[in-house]
Design a protein around this motif. Structure first.
Motif, PDB file in Angstrom:
ATOM      1  N   TYR A  45      43.236 -44.202 -15.476  1.00 32.46           N
ATOM      2  CA  TYR A  45      42.928 -44.738 -14.146  1.00 32.46           C
ATOM      3  C   TYR A  45      42.495 -46.207 -14.195  1.00 32.46           C
ATOM      4  O   TYR A  45      42.925 -47.023 -13.373  1.00 32.46           O
ATOM      5  N   LEU A  46      41.661 -46.542 -15.169  1.00 33.40           N
ATOM      6  CA  LEU A  46      41.086 -47.887 -15.232  1.00 33.40           C
ATOM      7  C   LEU A  46      41.692 -48.769 -16.318  1.00 33.40           C
ATOM      8  O   LEU A  46      41.535 -49.991 -16.284  1.00 33.40           O
ATOM      9  N   GLY A  47      42.331 -48.144 -17.310  1.00 33.50           N
ATOM     10  CA  GLY A  47      42.811 -48.894 -18.473  1.00 33.50           C
ATOM     11  C   GLY A  47      41.904 -48.650 -19.652  1.00 33.50           C
ATOM     12  O   GLY A  47      40.677 -48.685 -19.518  1.00 33.50           O
ATOM     13  N   ASP A  48      42.513 -48.370 -20.810  1.00 35.57           N
ATOM     14  CA  ASP A  48      41.689 -47.996 -21.965  1.00 35.57           C
ATOM     15  C   ASP A  48      40.862 -49.140 -22.524  1.00 35.57           C
ATOM     16  O   ASP A  48      40.002 -48.934 -23.378  1.00 35.57           O
ATOM     17  N   ASP A  49      41.102 -50.367 -22.055  1.00 35.06           N
ATOM     18  CA  ASP A  49      40.285 -51.493 -22.507  1.00 35.06           C
ATOM     19  C   ASP A  49      38.951 -51.562 -21.774  1.00 35.06           C
ATOM     20  O   ASP A  49      38.067 -52.327 -22.148  1.00 35.06           O
ATOM     21  N   LYS A  50      38.784 -50.738 -20.740  1.00 37.84           N
ATOM     22  CA  LYS A  50      37.550 -50.765 -19.953  1.00 37.84           C
ATOM     23  C   LYS A  50      36.642 -49.564 -20.209  1.00 37.84           C
ATOM     24  O   LYS A  50      35.522 -49.512 -19.716  1.00 37.84           O
ATOM     25  N   VAL A  51      37.133 -48.589 -20.980  1.00 33.71           N
ATOM     26  CA  VAL A  51      36.416 -47.330 -21.122  1.00 33.71           C
ATOM     27  C   VAL A  51      36.115 -47.044 -22.590  1.00 33.71           C
ATOM     28  O   VAL A  51      36.953 -47.250 -23.467  1.00 33.71           O
ATOM     29  N   GLY A  52      34.887 -46.574 -22.860  1.00 30.44           N
ATOM     30  CA  GLY A  52      34.487 -46.186 -24.214  1.00 30.44           C
ATOM     31  C   GLY A  52      34.020 -44.742 -24.235  1.00 30.44           C
ATOM     32  O   GLY A  52      33.708 -44.164 -23.194  1.00 30.44           O
ATOM     33  N   LEU A  53      33.969 -44.166 -25.432  1.00 30.26           N
ATOM     34  CA  LEU A  53      33.572 -42.766 -25.592  1.00 30.26           C
ATOM     35  C   LEU A  53      32.586 -42.624 -26.745  1.00 30.26           C
ATOM     36  O   LEU A  53      32.842 -43.118 -27.852  1.00 30.26           O
ATOM     37  N   PHE A  70      29.527 -51.710 -24.858  1.00 27.80           N
ATOM     38  CA  PHE A  70      29.107 -51.416 -23.486  1.00 27.80           C
ATOM     39  C   PHE A  70      27.970 -52.338 -23.061  1.00 27.80           C
ATOM     40  O   PHE A  70      27.974 -52.898 -21.960  1.00 27.80           O
ATOM     41  N   ALA A  71      27.001 -52.522 -23.935  1.00 29.29           N
ATOM     42  CA  ALA A  71      25.861 -53.387 -23.624  1.00 29.29           C
ATOM     43  C   ALA A  71      26.298 -54.835 -23.420  1.00 29.29           C
ATOM     44  O   ALA A  71      25.746 -55.548 -22.573  1.00 29.29           O
ATOM     45  N   ASN A  72      27.302 -55.269 -24.180  1.00 28.64           N
ATOM     46  CA  ASN A  72      27.791 -56.648 -24.095  1.00 28.64           C
ATOM     47  C   ASN A  72      28.792 -56.862 -22.971  1.00 28.64           C
ATOM     48  O   ASN A  72      29.218 -57.998 -22.723  1.00 28.64           O
ATOM     49  N   GLY A  73      29.215 -55.783 -22.320  1.00 29.52           N
ATOM     50  CA  GLY A  73      30.176 -55.919 -21.226  1.00 29.52           C
ATOM     51  C   GLY A  73      31.621 -55.940 -21.667  1.00 29.52           C
ATOM     52  O   GLY A  73      32.512 -56.219 -20.859  1.00 29.52           O
ATOM     53  N   GLU A  74      31.881 -55.652 -22.931  1.00 25.06           N
ATOM     54  CA  GLU A  74      33.259 -55.608 -23.410  1.00 25.06           C
ATOM     55  C   GLU A  74      34.000 -54.401 -22.832  1.00 25.06           C
ATOM     56  O   GLU A  74      35.211 -54.427 -22.646  1.00 25.06           O
ATOM     57  N   ILE A  75      33.269 -53.327 -22.578  1.00 25.63           N
ATOM     58  CA  ILE A  75      33.786 -52.189 -21.818  1.00 25.63           C
ATOM     59  C   ILE A  75      32.830 -51.945 -20.658  1.00 25.63           C
ATOM     60  O   ILE A  75      31.653 -52.285 -20.729  1.00 25.63           O
ATOM     61  N   SER A  76      33.357 -51.374 -19.581  1.00 24.07           N
ATOM     62  CA  SER A  76      32.554 -51.232 -18.366  1.00 24.07           C
ATOM     63  C   SER A  76      32.135 -49.808 -18.061  1.00 24.07           C
ATOM     64  O   SER A  76      31.210 -49.581 -17.283  1.00 24.07           O
ATOM     65  N   VAL A  77      32.841 -48.848 -18.652  1.00 26.54           N
ATOM     66  CA  VAL A  77      32.537 -47.437 -18.396  1.00 26.54           C
ATOM     67  C   VAL A  77      32.305 -46.735 -19.724  1.00 26.54           C
ATOM     68  O   VAL A  77      33.127 -46.854 -20.638  1.00 26.54           O
ATOM     69  N   LEU A  78      31.204 -46.010 -19.832  1.00 26.98           N
ATOM     70  CA  LEU A  78      30.883 -45.278 -21.048  1.00 26.98           C
ATOM     71  C   LEU A  78      30.873 -43.789 -20.748  1.00 26.98           C
ATOM     72  O   LEU A  78      30.034 -43.304 -20.001  1.00 26.98           O
ATOM     73  N   VAL A  79      31.844 -43.081 -21.318  1.00 26.97           N
ATOM     74  CA  VAL A  79      31.886 -41.625 -21.204  1.00 26.97           C
ATOM     75  C   VAL A  79      31.122 -41.064 -22.393  1.00 26.97           C
ATOM     76  O   VAL A  79      31.352 -41.476 -23.535  1.00 26.97           O
ATOM     77  N   SER A  80      30.236 -40.122 -22.130  1.00 25.73           N
ATOM     78  CA  SER A  80      29.329 -39.706 -23.197  1.00 25.73           C
ATOM     79  C   SER A  80      28.831 -38.291 -22.998  1.00 25.73           C
ATOM     80  O   SER A  80      28.908 -37.734 -21.896  1.00 25.73           O
ATOM     81  N   THR A  81      28.329 -37.700 -24.078  1.00 27.78           N
ATOM     82  CA  THR A  81      27.503 -36.509 -23.971  1.00 27.78           C
ATOM     83  C   THR A  81      26.070 -37.015 -23.834  1.00 27.78           C
ATOM     84  O   THR A  81      25.859 -38.200 -23.559  1.00 27.78           O
ATOM     85  N   THR A  82      25.082 -36.183 -24.043  1.00 29.59           N
ATOM     86  CA  THR A  82      23.698 -36.607 -23.809  1.00 29.59           C
ATOM     87  C   THR A  82      23.130 -37.475 -24.928  1.00 29.59           C
ATOM     88  O   THR A  82      21.915 -37.681 -24.978  1.00 29.59           O
TER      89      THR A  82
END
Length: 231
Positions: A45-53, A70-82
């Motif tokens: 949906y967003l492009g794999d350059d914007k999303v991290g896991l 993610f902290a540096n803004g290189e990716i904008s969305v962080l998919v994660s477990t807890t």
């Protein structure tokens, strides 16, 4: 579609978003959103350059690399477990999405919500749940009405009980009697201060006067869980 559109809007406006899932991989036995499948959806949906896991199966160096990006803004969305429940500070993050929110306790939800709202921009926490059970509805509705961690912890204890709250079912601990955090606050405070003083003086409880405590801890943890050592 509406939610993904809101995530995209957040990213377009310069914000960052967390998307937390209760499981790493899909499981045929449970109709639960996994982190891996949600990651793939958002990449499309967003492009794999914007999303991290990130999740618990990654090596520490891999997790650190994604978190840094993610902290540096290189990716904008962080998919994660807890794994991002504590210890993460990204003031630019303005959106927290929690999939299958019924799978989390109130205190855990509160910890996750605390990952956003650390900057000056308005932030949002969105809970996703298909559960229609009365207990789930009560828990999630209560969560939306307060940001007071003290009240949330007490409600969590009230609704789930101390056994589930402290993970007794997983660890085989005996039933614990828990004081009311509001009615017995003086006792709770005195107990905390006494415990802190004892552990500061004798961390391993090896002194003769602490033998009873050491044996009590052994009965609770060591005898039930052979991998836990007090030596």
């Amino acid at each position: 579609e509406r939610l993904d559109g809101f995530i995209q809007k957040t990213v377009t406006e310069g914000g960052r978003a967390y998307v937390v899932c209760p499981m790493i991989e899909d499981n045929e036995e449970y109709d639960i959103q996994s982190a891996q499948s949600r990651y793939k959806q958002l990449c499309e949906y967003l492009g794999d350059d914007k999303v991290g896991l990130v999740h618990g199966k990654l090596k520490p160096s891999q997790k650190d690399a994604v978190m840094t990006a993610f902290a540096n803004g290189e990716i904008s969305v962080l998919v994660s477990t807890t794994v991002i429940e504590v210890g993460v500070n990204v003031p630019e993050a303005t959106l927290m999405v929690i999939e299958n929110a019924e799978r989390f306790g109130l205190s855990q939800l509160h910890q996750l919500r605390g990952r956003v709202g650390r900057g000056s921009k308005k932030s949002y926490c969105i809970l996703i749940s298909d559960s229609q059970t009365e207990s789930t509805q009560e828990r999630l509705e209560y969560f939306t009405k307060t940001t007071d961690g003290f009240k949330i912890s007490e409600k969590d204890l009230e609704l789930r009980g101390p056994g589930d709250f402290f993970g007794e079912r997983q660890h085989g601990l005996p039933e614990l009697k828990i004081a009311s955090l509001t009615e017995n606050m003086d006792i709770v405070r005195e107990t905390a201060e006494a415990s802190e003083a004892i552990l500061k003086d004798d961390p391993m409880l090896k002194k003769e006067e602490n033998l009873g405590l050491r044996l009590a801890v052994r009965r609770l943890f060591y005898d039930k869980n052979k991998h836990i050592s007090l030596n």
